[in-house]
Design a protein around this motif. Structure first.
Motif, PDB file in Angstrom:
ATOM      1  N   LYS A 577       0.825  -1.201   0.000  1.00 43.46           N
ATOM      2  CA  LYS A 577       0.000   0.000   0.000  1.00 43.46           C
ATOM      3  C   LYS A 577       0.866   1.261   0.000  1.00 43.46           C
ATOM      4  O   LYS A 577       1.813   1.361   0.767  1.00 43.46           O
ATOM      5  CB  LYS A 577      -0.895  -0.024   1.238  1.00 43.46           C
ATOM      6  N   ASP A 578       0.488   2.183  -0.856  1.00 42.86           N
ATOM      7  CA  ASP A 578       1.141   3.485  -0.970  1.00 42.86           C
ATOM      8  C   ASP A 578       2.588   3.437  -1.458  1.00 42.86           C
ATOM      9  O   ASP A 578       3.294   4.443  -1.364  1.00 42.86           O
ATOM     10  CB  ASP A 578       1.096   4.244   0.372  1.00 42.86           C
ATOM     11  N   GLU A 589       0.264   1.515  -8.294  1.00 42.16           N
ATOM     12  CA  GLU A 589       0.185   1.815  -6.872  1.00 42.16           C
ATOM     13  C   GLU A 589      -1.118   1.295  -6.290  1.00 42.16           C
ATOM     14  O   GLU A 589      -2.200   1.500  -6.841  1.00 42.16           O
ATOM     15  CB  GLU A 589       0.278   3.331  -6.635  1.00 42.16           C
ATOM     16  N   GLN A 591      -3.627   1.874  -3.666  1.00 40.07           N
ATOM     17  CA  GLN A 591      -3.930   3.068  -2.882  1.00 40.07           C
ATOM     18  C   GLN A 591      -4.815   2.825  -1.686  1.00 40.07           C
ATOM     19  O   GLN A 591      -4.897   3.661  -0.793  1.00 40.07           O
ATOM     20  CB  GLN A 591      -4.578   4.114  -3.786  1.00 40.07           C
ATOM     21  N   THR A 620      -7.318   4.170 -13.022  1.00 37.98           N
ATOM     22  CA  THR A 620      -7.508   3.358 -11.820  1.00 37.98           C
ATOM     23  C   THR A 620      -8.409   2.181 -12.136  1.00 37.98           C
ATOM     24  O   THR A 620      -9.414   2.338 -12.823  1.00 37.98           O
ATOM     25  CB  THR A 620      -8.157   4.211 -10.709  1.00 37.98           C
TER      26      THR A 620
END
Lengths: 935, 130
Positions: A577-578, A589, A591, A620
């Motif tokens: 994550k991140d 990524e 998120q 996304t």
């Protein structure tokens, strides 16, 4: 147990259902008999048998529809006393999935199939023409066989019990013998199992009805064939039969296409077609009926190929029954990913298929010699000759697929009949096996579909037409030769066979376009065949282009750069994550995730950059985990696809930390966690495993998302800093304890990057907070505005609040409640607080509700009001605290919760596959519509 | 002789030829013992050992999943699948793995599970109490 009076059961649907099943079976059988008698009648004077068969079939349809309605009724009302309801639905199942639940079971899908036969048969009942008795004869027999699958009769024979059919309206206590049925109110104790979450989507609502209409519709050309053989009327049915065959090919094709789209979109099989036996089983009849459509066209236009047409239409339906046998008998075993499991009806299915094989063979062989044929054979330059060749190629294709798909049947038979202990064979690599052979079929079909259209029935005027023909075909061949090589170069995986197929595909496209323009003069209405053949050419190229250029975005970047010498595919990557990671041309990524209904959706951002790190594109995707109805377990994963006009990017989640998969596995993880105690003095640090922790002090309002503090709750947290020598960042955490409603709650903190969890030791609570009985209160008197010092604290009474509204005070009628508003300054720290202890006069008795300043450790009570002197008596206690150290518990090895593994694939040109397939189907539909308009 | 008969014969000949050549694509389920002996790529059918470790840790390697399988001769072996762990793998009984033996470990690149259909069990689903 029979004497028990069960509570809450609704029994009438079961009784009525049983009657419907028997009625449906008997009336179907009688329909066939009556229709047969009618067809056998020499004179047409009496219509009695014909009328009886129509009447009987109508009764059959009513019984079948009633049975279906009944099952919907018991499912819709969640009557779990019925076994089928208990298996398919549950309290949590949304009503919109009731259709899916209905046909998810074997009995329901048999009923769906019967439903369509009933509907199609009723069309003929209402039309009541020459064909009606012929159609009803076969439909009656077919429906009788299908209805027998629902009879649910057990026949003891030679010491064993044989089961005929499985009744969907049986009570669960008649199906399963369990101790729970000793309780009269067992119904209050049971719940439905519910629909497999994988099947809870719209595809499951629309795909089966279309596919089963496709299955059912193949019975109509079959019925025409059997009926006309029976009555020795071999030619007049060819016109109407063709329409029904076109309808059938269109619907069955649509059903298969929907299955492919579902496989592509929802089920993570990594593609639209996997040559799974269940897929093959419905593709093969479609290929045969398409071959039948072609020979039917020949027969109608020239009188050739009537026998072949018969053979194809008879075979189509037999293959449909065979596919039912394959998918429902359990014989496919481990070779299929989605066959039904066995239900004990294997022999009944064998009887079903055997009957129709023998019936077809009987009528075909006894009539064969009287079926009209032409003495003169087809001219080599005629359309009918090459169309027939094409049909034979299709038949050949179907045979190859069937033989390979039937391998498990062969194994079973060989093991059972002549070689006990025989170890079955399996296809080593099914996809490669089928592709290898079907590729050449496709080459032939593509070449033939382009060429034979330019030929004329009966080779009319061939001598004068020859030049024109050669010119058109020559041009198309030239275009194919020129265009196919550059197209071939766009493939990542190049074999000469691929070049051959590309050539054939381009030829099919160019010759059909040429035909549309130069012969049909752009008249698309007459171009049903052109549409289909053009579609086939496009499909071929689309299949090659998407299949050969499919690649993973999530390739191991180190393997690509040659850093690791891995030969493996490694198409999964792990995301934290991140922390964006670079893969093939993209940064990905993870998120975060959000819960929507029973889905947990993961937000994955893809960013495409060029060599200079300039952002080119960002999007996304949100693949998701599907939880079961009780939210206790992830039962399946949904991929998500980003669509472009020229490609799809398909992302699925392939791995998730084990402990997050279900409530149970989370509990196992927490129960087996190993904790180590740690005591740290203020500002001191110590190391555990490979990281260090430092205690920065206590907080009385710990910041954690999960903590929701109420004014009456007590909380304490330790401000901690953790560091790892190999990481730049410092992680802060505030593990906390919260007292809520008399219970102490642990709020540990997990630091995923360090793989650790930290919790406050519960002893801290007693160490910091003193119980009321152990407090040492001291009284002080204050007037409004007055300040006094006590125990290193200065206290000022600034005013009163006469409308007390505080959670710790519950007002009663007649109360007088006053809160004193105090300004409190801790002289040691200089911190200022506001405090509002409450004074209550209730039924002439004085009470006080204390206020507690957790951080300063001050308990303040408002005890007395002296109205004459205007002095208020407060009592104050200060806690003795030692905040110089903290006791922690640390679990140094905790699996991370902030990671997922994903696989992301690019399917270039996938839309060509859908376009080509849709055009093929559209062509069939156009052919159907044109033929309806002409009659 | 009619052309169509010639073509039919041709088709049959090609068909039989293809089927014969296709038999190369067929294989029997093998065992770990045979995998060691031949060193070739084989398909092994076996039963999943549920009490032995099944390891899939995406943190370490998202492309490696290992488990133990006992084959039809009763020999058990560690299998390393070079893919992510298939969903519901723990629930399967029979497993078919394709791959070859490398230094005592069966390196598989394909796996097929035969799950006992979750919704076919002869059991009664009790209502959640409370």
């Amino acid at each position: 147990m029979a004497s028990i009076q069960y509570i809450g059961e609704t029994l009438w649907p079961g009784h009525l259902g049983h009657i419907c099943i028997i009625l449906s079976f008997v009336s179907a059988l009688f329909t066939a008999l009556a229709a047969f008698m009618h067809l056998k009648q020499k004179s047409t004077q009496t219509q009695d048998w014909g009328r009886l068969s129509r009447l009987s079939y109508s009764l059959h349809a009513v019984a079948t529809f009633t049975l279906i309605a009944l099952i919907f009724f018991i499912m819709g009302n969640s009557m779990y006393e019925y076994s089928y309801v208990h298996e398919q639905v549950s309290d949590e199942l949304p009503m919109k999935y009731i259709f899916s639940a209905f046909w998810a079971g074997q009995e329901g899908s048999f009923l769906l199939w019967m439903f369509w036969h009933a509907v199609l048969g009723m069309i003929f009942v209402f039309k009541n023409d020459k064909w009606t008795p012929q159609i009803l004869f076969s439909l009656g027999l077919i429906e009788a066989f299908l209805a027998s699958m629902l009879l649910g009769i057990h026949i003891p024979l030679m010491g064993e019990e044989y089961k005929i059919g499985s009744n969907p309206t049986l009570l669960i206590r008649d199906v399963i013998d369990a101790p729970i049925f000793a309780t009269a109110d067992y119904l209050t104790l049971i719940e439905g199992k519910g629909l497999n979450p994988l099947l809870q989507n719209y595809w499951m609502t629309i795909h089966p009805p279309v596919l089963f209409l496709g299955f059912a519709s193949t019975a109509i050309p079959f019925s025409f064939a059997i009926g006309s053989l029976l009555t020795r009327d071999y030619q007049s049915w060819l016109v109407t039969g063709l329409k029904w065959a076109l309808f059938s090919a269109f619907i069955l094709g649509t059903g298969i296409l929907m299955g492919a789209a579902w496989a592509y979109e929802a089920l993570t099989f990594g593609g639209y077609w996997a040559w799974d036996p269940v897929e093959n089983a419905s593709l093969v009849p479609w290929i045969i009926i398409v071959a039948g459509v072609h020979t039917n066209l020949i027969a109608r236009n020239t009188g050739y190929s009537i026998r072949t047409t018969y053979a194809f239409y008879l075979l189509t339906f037999i293959l449909i029954v065979y596919s039912t046998f394959l998918t429902r008998s359990g014989i496919l075993g481990e070779t299929s990913a989605h066959a039904f499991t066995e239900m004990g009806l294997e022999w009944q299915l064998v009887a079903f298929i055997s009957f129709f094989i023998f019936q077809s063979l009987y009528y075909y062989l006894t009539r064969r010699s009287s079926i009209p044929t032409k003495v003169k054979e087809e001219a080599f330059t005629s359309r009918e000759f090459w169309m027939l060749i094409g049909s034979l190629v299709l038949f050949f294709s179907a045979t190859l697929i069937t033989v390979s798909t039937s391998l498990p049947v062969y194994n079973t038979v060989r093991e059972a009949v002549w070689e006990p202990g025989f170890i079955g064979k399996v296809i080593e690599d099914p996809i490669e096996h089928y592709n290898k052979y079907q590729l050449w079929i496709a080459v032939f079909i593509a070449l033939l579909s382009g060429t034979s259209q330019f030929l004329r029935y009966g080779a009319r005027n061939w001598d004068s037409y020859r030049k024109k023909f050669a010119l058109h075909i020559g041009i198309s061949l030239l275009i194919a030769a020129v265009a196919s090589y550059p197209l071939y170069l766009t493939f990542n995986d190049r074999l000469w066979q691929h070049l051959a197929l590309t050539f054939a595909g381009v030829f099919a496209i160019s010759s059909n376009l040429d035909y549309l323009i130069s012969i049909l003069k752009g008249n698309i209405k007459a171009g049903a065949a052109v549409m289909s053949h053009l579609g086939f050419g496009i499909l071929i190229f689309g299949t090659l282009y998407s299949g050969l250029n499919k690649e993973a975005i999530t390739k191991d970047p180190f393997a690509q750069a040659g850093i690791t010498k891995s030969q493996k595919l490694n198409t999964n990557v792990t995301l934290i994550k991140d922390s964006p990671i670079p893969v093939n041309n993209y940064w990905i990524e993870y998120q975060g995730d959000t819960i929507e209904g029973n889905l947990k959706k993961f937000d994955l951002t893809f960013t495409k950059v060029d060599d200079k790190n300039k952002k080119l594109e960002e999007f996304t995707v949100r693949p998701s985990a599907i939880y079961d109805t009780k939210f206790s377990k992830i039962s399946a994963w949904n991929p998500d696809t980003k669509h472009y006009w020229n490609k799809d990017i398909f992302t699925s989640i392939s791995g998730y930390p084990k402990h997050l998969n279900s409530v149970d596995s989370m509990r196992v993880m927490e129960d087996t966690m190993i904790w180590e105690p740690m005591r740290l003095a203020l500002m001191e640090s110590d190391s555990i495993k490979d990281f260090t922790g430092q205690f920065m002090g206590f907080t009385f309002s710990p910041k954690q998302k999960a903590i929701n503090l109420d004014s009456v709750d007590l909380a304490i947290g330790a401000i901690m800093k953790f560091e790892h020598p190999r990481m730049d960042s410092v992680f802060t955490a505030e593990p906390a304890l919260v007292l809520k409603d008399g219970l102490v709650y642990q709020h540990p903190v997990t630091i995923d990057p360090l793989g650790m969890r930290v919790a406050l030791d519960e002893s801290i609570f007693d160490k910091v907070f003193t119980e009321e009985n152990d407090l040492d209160y001291q009284d002080i008197q204050l007037k409004e505005g007055e300040t006094k010092r006590i125990n290193g604290t200065s206290i000022t009474l600034t005013g009163f609040d006469k409308q007390v509204e505080a959670k710790r005070y519950q007002a009663e009628k007649g109360d007088i409640a006053i809160a004193g508003i105090l300004k409190v300054i801790d002289e040691k720290t200089g911190k200022q607080y506001s405090s509002e202890p409450i004074y209550i006069l209730r039924q002439n008795k004085q009470f006080s509700i204390k206020d507690y300043i957790a951080e300063a450790g001050l308990h303040i009570r408002f005890n007395k009001i002296d109205p004459t002197s205007q002095t208020m008596t407060f009592s104050i206690a200060k806690e003795e605290r030692d905040l110089s150290y903290v006791d922690l518990n640390i679990a140094p090895e905790v699996p991370r919760s902030d990671i997922i593994a994903i696989e992301s694939l690019v399917f270039p040109g996938i839309n060509l596959v859908w376009l080509g397939t849709c055009m093929m189907l559209l062509g069939l539909l156009m052919g159907l519509i044109v033929r309806f308009k002409h009659t | 002789m009619k052309k169509i008969y010639i073509i039919n014969i041709l088709v049959i000949v090609i068909g039989v030829g293809l089927l014969l050549s296709a038999s190369k694509d067929m294989t029997s389920y093998s065992t770990f013992g045979m995998a060691i002996d031949t060193g070739k790529r084989v398909k092994v059918v076996g039963e999943l050992l549920k009490d032995k470790a099944m390891v899939y840790d995406p943190e370490v390697n998202p492309n490696e999943f290992s488990f133990y399988l006992v084959d039809s001769e009763g020999q058990n072996n560690r299998v390393v699948l070079n893919k992510a762990k298939p969903q519901d793998f723990e629930m399967s009984e029979q497993v078919v793995v394709t791959g070859k033996m490398e230094s005592g470990v069966f390196e598989a690149d394909e796996v097929l599970m035969k799950c006992p259909s979750k919704y076919k069990d002869e059991e009664i689903n009790l209502r959640n109490q409370g």
